[in-house]
Scaffold this motif. Structure first.
Motif, PDB file in Angstrom:
ATOM      1  N   CYS A  41       0.835  -1.202   0.000  1.00 14.20           N
ATOM      2  CA  CYS A  41       0.000   0.000   0.000  1.00 14.20           C
ATOM      3  C   CYS A  41       0.870   1.252   0.000  1.00 14.20           C
ATOM      4  N   GLU A  60      -7.079   1.371  -4.787  1.00 13.24           N
ATOM      5  CA  GLU A  60      -7.220  -0.074  -4.687  1.00 13.24           C
ATOM      6  C   GLU A  60      -6.231  -0.580  -3.645  1.00 13.24           C
ATOM      7  N   PRO A  61      -6.698  -0.869  -2.418  1.00 11.87           N
ATOM      8  CA  PRO A  61      -5.769  -1.407  -1.424  1.00 11.87           C
ATOM      9  C   PRO A  61      -5.247  -2.769  -1.879  1.00 11.87           C
ATOM     10  N   GLU A  63      -4.264  -6.755  -1.764  1.00 15.72           N
ATOM     11  CA  GLU A  63      -5.188  -7.856  -1.498  1.00 15.72           C
ATOM     12  C   GLU A  63      -5.332  -8.114   0.012  1.00 15.72           C
ATOM     13  N   CYS A  65      -4.834  -6.049   2.543  1.00 13.58           N
ATOM     14  CA  CYS A  65      -5.565  -4.963   3.196  1.00 13.58           C
ATOM     15  C   CYS A  65      -7.033  -4.997   2.797  1.00 13.58           C
ATOM     16  N   ALA A  66      -7.314  -5.383   1.542  1.00 11.65           N
ATOM     17  CA  ALA A  66      -8.705  -5.488   1.094  1.00 11.65           C
ATOM     18  C   ALA A  66      -9.430  -6.581   1.883  1.00 11.65           C
ATOM     19  N   ASP A  67      -8.729  -7.700   2.127  1.00 11.88           N
ATOM     20  CA  ASP A  67      -9.312  -8.775   2.931  1.00 11.88           C
ATOM     21  C   ASP A  67      -9.598  -8.286   4.350  1.00 11.88           C
ATOM     22  N   LEU A  69     -10.123  -5.253   5.300  1.00 11.31           N
ATOM     23  CA  LEU A  69     -11.239  -4.306   5.228  1.00 11.31           C
ATOM     24  C   LEU A  69     -12.572  -5.050   5.182  1.00 11.31           C
TER      25      LEU A  69
END
Ligand SMILES: [Zn+2]
Length: 88
Positions: A41, A60-61, A63, A65-67, A69
């Motif tokens: 990031c 787009e964070p 993967e 960080c997206a998980d 979130l």
């Protein structure tokens, strides 16, 4: 409120148990709420800064960080079921 699924008991938590659950969810949220400062990031932020964007958080964070979130959203939703207020 929906009926419990077959094989699951409906439980009523007392105030002490609710307090424990609130702390658990708070700890889990703290763990899962991504600070957005992982290496991926940070790199994405640097690139967006060079590109003239605000560089606050990558659009787009990564993967991981997206998980995190997505999971923190689930924790917040579960907390709401119990009437537990979460920060932010
Ligand atoms: Zn990340």
């Amino acid at each position: 409120m929906s009926a419990p699924a077959a094989g699951r008991a409906a439980v009523v938590l007392d105030d002490g148990q609710l307090g424990v659950l609130a702390r658990m969810l708070g700890d889990a949220l703290e763990r899962r709420t991504p600070p957005g400062d992982c290496a991926d990031c940070e790199l994405a932020r640097e690139i967006s800064r060079i590109g003239g964007a605000d560089g606050v958080f990558p659009a787009e964070p990564c993967e991981a960080c997206a998980d995190d979130l997505a999971m923190s959203d689930e924790y917040v939703a579960l907390a709401a079921v119990f009437g537990i207020e979460t920060e932010s």
